[in-house]
Design an enzyme around this catalytic site. Structure first.
Site, mmCIF file in Angstrom:
data_model
loop_
_atom_site.group_PDB
_atom_site.id
_atom_site.type_symbol
_atom_site.label_atom_id
_atom_site.label_comp_id
_atom_site.label_asym_id
_atom_site.label_seq_id
_atom_site.Cartn_x
_atom_site.Cartn_y
_atom_site.Cartn_z
ATOM 1 N N LYS A 103 15.722 -12.988 2.151
ATOM 2 C CA LYS A 103 14.842 -12.042 2.863
ATOM 3 C C LYS A 103 15.071 -12.210 4.355
ATOM 4 C CE LYS A 103 11.542 -8.967 1.948
ATOM 5 N NZ LYS A 103 11.389 -8.130 0.748
ATOM 6 N N GLY A 217 -1.947 1.371 0.757
ATOM 7 C CA GLY A 217 -0.625 1.482 1.372
ATOM 8 C C GLY A 217 -0.016 2.791 0.944
ATOM 9 N N GLY A 219 2.948 4.113 2.064
ATOM 10 C CA GLY A 219 4.310 4.137 2.602
ATOM 11 C C GLY A 219 5.267 4.485 1.488
ATOM 12 N N ASN A 220 6.490 4.023 1.611
ATOM 13 C CA ASN A 220 7.504 4.352 0.611
ATOM 14 C C ASN A 220 7.003 4.050 -0.799
ATOM 15 O OD1 ASN A 220 9.723 3.388 -1.262
ATOM 16 N ND2 ASN A 220 10.917 4.466 0.269
ATOM 17 N N GLY A 222 3.772 2.914 -2.039
ATOM 18 C CA GLY A 222 2.449 3.405 -2.446
ATOM 19 C C GLY A 222 2.408 4.922 -2.572
HETATM 20 P P1 NAD Z 1 6.427 1.045 4.246
HETATM 21 O O1 NAD Z 1 6.678 0.565 5.610
HETATM 22 O O2 NAD Z 1 7.144 2.262 3.781
HETATM 23 O O3 NAD Z 1 4.867 1.298 4.011
HETATM 24 C C1 NAD Z 1 3.899 0.350 4.287
HETATM 25 C C2 NAD Z 1 2.560 1.027 4.181
HETATM 26 O O4 NAD Z 1 1.529 0.046 4.352
HETATM 27 C C3 NAD Z 1 2.313 2.079 5.266
HETATM 28 O O5 NAD Z 1 1.643 3.178 4.676
HETATM 29 C C4 NAD Z 1 1.383 1.390 6.235
HETATM 30 O O6 NAD Z 1 0.550 2.309 6.920
HETATM 31 C C5 NAD Z 1 0.589 0.534 5.298
HETATM 32 N N1 NAD Z 1 -0.044 -0.597 5.954
HETATM 33 C C6 NAD Z 1 0.414 -1.360 6.968
HETATM 34 N N2 NAD Z 1 -0.497 -2.280 7.306
HETATM 35 C C7 NAD Z 1 -1.536 -2.117 6.443
HETATM 36 C C8 NAD Z 1 -2.782 -2.753 6.275
HETATM 37 N N3 NAD Z 1 -3.124 -3.778 7.051
HETATM 38 N N4 NAD Z 1 -3.598 -2.301 5.283
HETATM 39 C C9 NAD Z 1 -3.221 -1.279 4.490
HETATM 40 N N5 NAD Z 1 -2.071 -0.631 4.626
HETATM 41 C C10 NAD Z 1 -1.245 -1.041 5.585
HETATM 42 O O7 NAD Z 1 6.729 -0.210 3.291
HETATM 43 P P2 NAD Z 1 7.082 -0.192 1.754
HETATM 44 O O8 NAD Z 1 8.564 -0.236 1.620
HETATM 45 O O9 NAD Z 1 6.288 0.866 1.072
HETATM 46 O O10 NAD Z 1 6.573 -1.644 1.320
HETATM 47 C C11 NAD Z 1 5.231 -1.871 0.856
HETATM 48 C C12 NAD Z 1 5.202 -3.140 0.039
HETATM 49 O O11 NAD Z 1 6.107 -3.027 -1.066
HETATM 50 C C13 NAD Z 1 5.645 -4.410 0.770
HETATM 51 O O12 NAD Z 1 4.916 -5.498 0.270
HETATM 52 C C14 NAD Z 1 7.102 -4.546 0.381
HETATM 53 O O13 NAD Z 1 7.558 -5.884 0.520
HETATM 54 C C15 NAD Z 1 7.017 -4.110 -1.054
HETATM 55 N N6 NAD Z 1 8.278 -3.690 -1.661
HETATM 56 C C16 NAD Z 1 8.998 -2.662 -1.133
HETATM 57 C C17 NAD Z 1 10.160 -2.269 -1.785
HETATM 58 C C18 NAD Z 1 10.958 -1.083 -1.315
HETATM 59 O O14 NAD Z 1 11.873 -0.673 -2.030
HETATM 60 N N7 NAD Z 1 10.640 -0.466 -0.185
HETATM 61 C C19 NAD Z 1 10.599 -2.924 -2.932
HETATM 62 C C20 NAD Z 1 9.835 -3.971 -3.444
HETATM 63 C C21 NAD Z 1 8.666 -4.332 -2.796
#
Ligand code: NAD
Length: 413
Positions: A103, A217, A219-220, A222
């Site tokens: 990571k 969340g 983002g991508n 959620g």
């Molecule tokens: P992202 O940057 O696309 O989205 C993150 C989201 O979290 C945003 O909507 C942001 O507004 C929100 N956020 C930030 N701070 C926050 C808070 N304090 N309270 C609530 N919401 C908050 O990131 P992502 O890629 O969607 O990743 C989200 C989670 O999923 C992380 O834990 C990441 O490690 C995990 N993850 C992501 C992937 C991937 O393919 N992108 C794969 C496995 C795990």
């Protein structure tokens, strides 16, 4: 609260006790192979230089190249990156893909950077770690606040350094330069497949339209999970992002919430609904809570107030060990991150395979293979859960540790 990585290793010890593994292998899995910290000088738009700190933790590569995302977030620190790198090691083993775990991260608020500054930071990160990453060494990917565009800059900078086009150095790229179709929604779709498997094993949960889901969340991960579940006929009653959340017990139209977020920059203030906090979202009277943002949001302070029967961990590390114990005692089912969100790294693996073979798949093929791989992982974990009479996280760790230990013993140290 204890240091995060200590909690993570305690979890590993707990599993190893159950499956009675030898002390030596446990010792190897209890610490990262390598920790790299690099200073990253970046020319800012105001003409001044700012030095950021970049991390890469290469946890274990016994089953294949190190693999794991890069996080750009103000709270990034080494303890967190080590924990995330450990979870990637477990996740790749649970998913049974030929990768180890790693990571990376930079403590930075991307919302304060211009596009130019973000690009220069990404290129500095790539130069800083160029000797350590590579298609057969360590393959980064997106994570919180890192996007396909950022992966494209990384691939471009690395290709310039090596003097050859090297798409397989990173996954999660835009499709125009070797990204895989379906990678953008893979984590969420994989989680959805796992979710439906879980429901099929549980009695008395009721039909789709009776189940309410709150997603933290947007983002991508959620947002896509909410969209997929919504289109499949589930009722999403609450969503949130870093600015707060919204709740409608009748169910939200997720397409409309998405277009509101695209214009307003947040899900809050949607259609006259009352806003809620991220803390309130977790405690709503819903059947399923999907934490899809940051770590430790479900902790000792709120575990007793959580009413959901299923916690689907789409984000990494959302539940602290103390909260997990309290929730399990109440009879909740926690679907662990290392299984629930493994769809992302599974399709990253498919992307890497496509890059190495220079042969690209249709989206249908990507999704069908994702479903096969993630359902197989789910079944193995469920069997371990039933067989050992343990919770799902311990079951997933058991599957992973057994595979890692086998690889260690056949390769030798
Ligand atoms: P992202 O940057 O696309 O989205 C993150 C989201 O979290 C945003 O909507 C942001 O507004 C929100 N956020 C930030 N701070 C926050 C808070 N304090 N309270 C609530 N919401 C908050 O990131 P992502 O890629 O969607 O990743 C989200 C989670 O999923 C992380 O834990 C990441 O490690 C995990 N993850 C992501 C992937 C991937 O393919 N992108 C794969 C496995 C795990």
């Amino acid at each position: 609260m204890q240091n995060q990585f200590t909690g993570v290793i305690n979890q590993l010890n707990k599993t190893c006790k159950i499956i009675k593994i030898e002390h030596d292998e446990l010792e190897i899995l209890s610490r990262p192979d390598r920790i790299i910290e690099v200073s990253l000088p970046v020319l800012m738009d105001n003409g001044r230089i700012k030095v950021f700190t970049g991390y890469r933790v290469q946890y274990n590569n016994i089953r294949g190249p190190y693999k794991g995302g890069i996080r750009f977030h103000p709270d990034v620190n080494l303890d967190e990156v080590k924990s995330l790198a450990f979870w990637m090691t477990i996740k790749c083993a649970v998913a049974d893909i030929p990768y180890g775990g790693g990571k990376g991260g930079v403590a930075v608020d991307v919302k304060e950077l211009s596009q130019g500054e973000l690009e220069r930071l990404t290129r500095a990160y790539t130069r800083g770690f160029a000797d350590f990453i590579g298609p057969y060494r360590d393959v980064p990917a997106p994570d919180v606040y890192t996007t396909p565009q950022i992966m494209a800059w990384l691939m471009d900078e690395y290709s310039h350094i090596k003097g050859e086009n090297t798409p397989a150095v990173v996954t999660g790229k835009p499709v125009e330069i070797g990204g895989s179709l379906g990678r953008d929604t893979a984590t969420s779709l994989g989680g959805f497949f796992v979710f439906e498997q879980v429901l099929s094993k549980m009695s008395g949960m009721g039909g789709k339209d009776q189940l309410s889901i709150a997603v933290q969340g947007f983002g991508n991960v959620g947002m896509n999970f909410a969209l997929i579940a919504y289109h499949a006929g589930y009722k999403i009653t609450a969503v949130s992002d870093s600015r707060g959340g919204i709740y409608d017990p009748e169910g939200l139209n997720i397409e409309e919430v998405l277009s509101h977020k695209q214009t307003a920059g947040s899900v809050v203030n949607f259609n006259g609904l009352e806003n809620i906090t991220n803390e309130q979202l977790l405690e709503l009277p819903v059947d399923i809570v999907v934490p899809a943002a940051l770590e430790n949001v479900i902790n000792e302070a709120n575990a007793d107030k959580i009413k959901a029967k299923i916690i689907l961990e789409m984000g990494n590390g959302p539940t602290t060990p103390e909260a997990e114990a309290a929730l399990l005692k109440k009879g909740a089912l926690i679907v662990p991150d290392v299984l629930a969100n493994s769809g992302g790294v599974i399709v990253s693996y498919f992307e890497w395979v496509q890059n190495l073979r220079h042969y690209y798949w249709e989206q249908d093929k990507v999704e069908a293979n994702l479903e096969k791989q993630v359902v197989r992982a789910f079944e193995k974990v469920w069997q371990a859960k039933e067989g050992n009479g343990c919770d799902m996280r311990v079951a997933a760790y058991t599957v992973a540790v057994e595979r890692l230990v086998k690889a260690l013993s056949v390769r030798g140290i």
